[in-house]
Design a protein around this motif. Structure first.
Motif, short mmCIF file in Angstrom:
data_model
loop_
_atom_site.label_atom_id
_atom_site.label_comp_id
_atom_site.label_asym_id
_atom_site.label_seq_id
_atom_site.Cartn_x
_atom_site.Cartn_y
_atom_site.Cartn_z
N ALA A 36 33.36 -85.13 -61.06
CA ALA A 36 33.61 -85.62 -59.70
C ALA A 36 33.59 -87.14 -59.67
O ALA A 36 32.98 -87.78 -60.54
CB ALA A 36 32.54 -85.08 -58.75
N VAL A 50 26.76 -76.15 -52.72
CA VAL A 50 27.97 -76.96 -52.74
C VAL A 50 29.14 -76.15 -52.18
O VAL A 50 29.34 -75.00 -52.56
CB VAL A 50 28.28 -77.44 -54.17
CG1 VAL A 50 29.64 -78.10 -54.26
CG2 VAL A 50 27.19 -78.37 -54.65
N LEU A 77 32.34 -83.98 -54.52
CA LEU A 77 31.53 -82.77 -54.49
C LEU A 77 30.76 -82.73 -53.18
O LEU A 77 29.89 -83.57 -52.94
CB LEU A 77 30.58 -82.75 -55.69
CG LEU A 77 29.96 -81.40 -56.02
CD1 LEU A 77 31.02 -80.45 -56.58
CD2 LEU A 77 28.83 -81.56 -57.02
N TYR A 115 30.59 -82.20 -63.98
CA TYR A 115 31.73 -81.64 -63.24
C TYR A 115 32.95 -82.54 -63.19
O TYR A 115 34.05 -82.07 -62.90
CB TYR A 115 31.32 -81.28 -61.81
CG TYR A 115 30.20 -80.28 -61.73
CD1 TYR A 115 30.16 -79.16 -62.56
CD2 TYR A 115 29.17 -80.43 -60.82
CE1 TYR A 115 29.14 -78.24 -62.49
CE2 TYR A 115 28.14 -79.51 -60.73
CZ TYR A 115 28.13 -78.42 -61.57
OH TYR A 115 27.11 -77.51 -61.50
N VAL A 139 29.73 -87.83 -54.61
CA VAL A 139 29.06 -86.73 -53.93
C VAL A 139 28.99 -87.08 -52.45
O VAL A 139 28.73 -88.23 -52.09
CB VAL A 139 27.63 -86.51 -54.48
CG1 VAL A 139 26.96 -85.32 -53.79
CG2 VAL A 139 27.66 -86.29 -55.99
N ALA A 179 27.16 -84.36 -60.93
CA ALA A 179 28.53 -84.28 -60.40
C ALA A 179 29.52 -85.06 -61.25
O ALA A 179 30.61 -84.58 -61.55
CB ALA A 179 28.55 -84.78 -58.96
N LYS A 205 27.15 -73.45 -56.94
CA LYS A 205 28.54 -73.67 -56.56
C LYS A 205 29.40 -72.56 -57.14
O LYS A 205 28.93 -71.76 -57.93
CB LYS A 205 29.04 -75.04 -57.04
CG LYS A 205 28.92 -75.26 -58.54
CD LYS A 205 29.51 -76.57 -58.95
CE LYS A 205 30.87 -76.52 -59.56
NZ LYS A 205 31.47 -75.36 -60.06
N SER A 221 34.95 -78.02 -59.61
CA SER A 221 34.81 -78.58 -58.27
C SER A 221 34.20 -77.52 -57.35
O SER A 221 33.81 -76.45 -57.80
CB SER A 221 36.18 -79.01 -57.75
OG SER A 221 36.93 -77.88 -57.38
N SER A 222 34.19 -77.79 -56.07
CA SER A 222 33.75 -76.78 -55.10
C SER A 222 34.92 -75.94 -54.62
O SER A 222 34.74 -74.96 -53.91
CB SER A 222 33.10 -77.47 -53.90
OG SER A 222 34.06 -78.26 -53.23
#
Length: 168
Positions: free
Chosen positions: A81, A149, A131, A79, A84, A75, A111, A117-118
């Motif tokens: 993030a 996700v 996330l 990603y 989490v 994450a 995801k 992101s989600s």
């Protein structure tokens, strides 16, 4: 036709850019159109680079990390993030998988492909987001875990608009 020539010219530019950026090899793969046959050149290039010892492949995390540590690493590193967050269901699934000895399995996050992101509406390279892991599933035979996700659906091949709308 001209569209094919234009496509080839564009692909040659991409190949050149990859080489200039330091790629060990760059090849055109069109497995999306030709199946496995369209990926033969790619497979051969990967084999060559591996044999030459030029690949600098490193795993993102060791198998010994906990499931949550692996997810945090993915994450934050991949990603972008900041953290989490887990549902109660995900928490209990993680505890169960670790108790069953599946904690060393690699993690493959399911995801949206529309954002890092989600949230599919967050474009570009979003940061400072959490996330949300709502569920964690195991593919024990294949030997990996896949957290779901956000609102990720695992229903294959279904469009957002059902085809029955187009039937007379």
């Amino acid at each position: 036709g001209d569209g094919d020539a234009m496509g080839c010219a564009e692909l040659a530019i991409v190949e050149e850019a990859c080489n200039e950026a330091g790629a060990a090899r760059s090849v055109i793969a069109n497995h999306w159109a030709e199946g496995g046959y369209g990926a033969i050149a790619l497979a051969k290039a990967v084999q060559e680079v591996c044999k030459e010892g030029k690949a600098d492949f490193k795993l993102l995390y060791p198998d010994s990390m906990t499931i949550k540590e692996k997810l945090a690493k993915i994450a934050t590193t991949i990603y972008g993030a900041k953290a989490v967050e887990y549902t109660e269901e995900a928490e209990s699934q993680i505890a169960r998988y670790e108790a069953l000895g599946y904690g060393s399995f690699p993690v493959c996050v399911a995801k949206t492909h529309l954002s890092l992101s989600s949230d599919a509406s967050l474009k570009g390279v979003p940061t400072d987001f959490v996330l949300p892991v709502r569920e964690v599933r195991a593919s024990v035979g294949a030997g990996f875990l896949y957290p779901l996700v956000g609102t990720m659906s695992t229903m294959p091949g279904l469009s957002t608009r059902p085809s029955y709308y187009e039937i007379d």
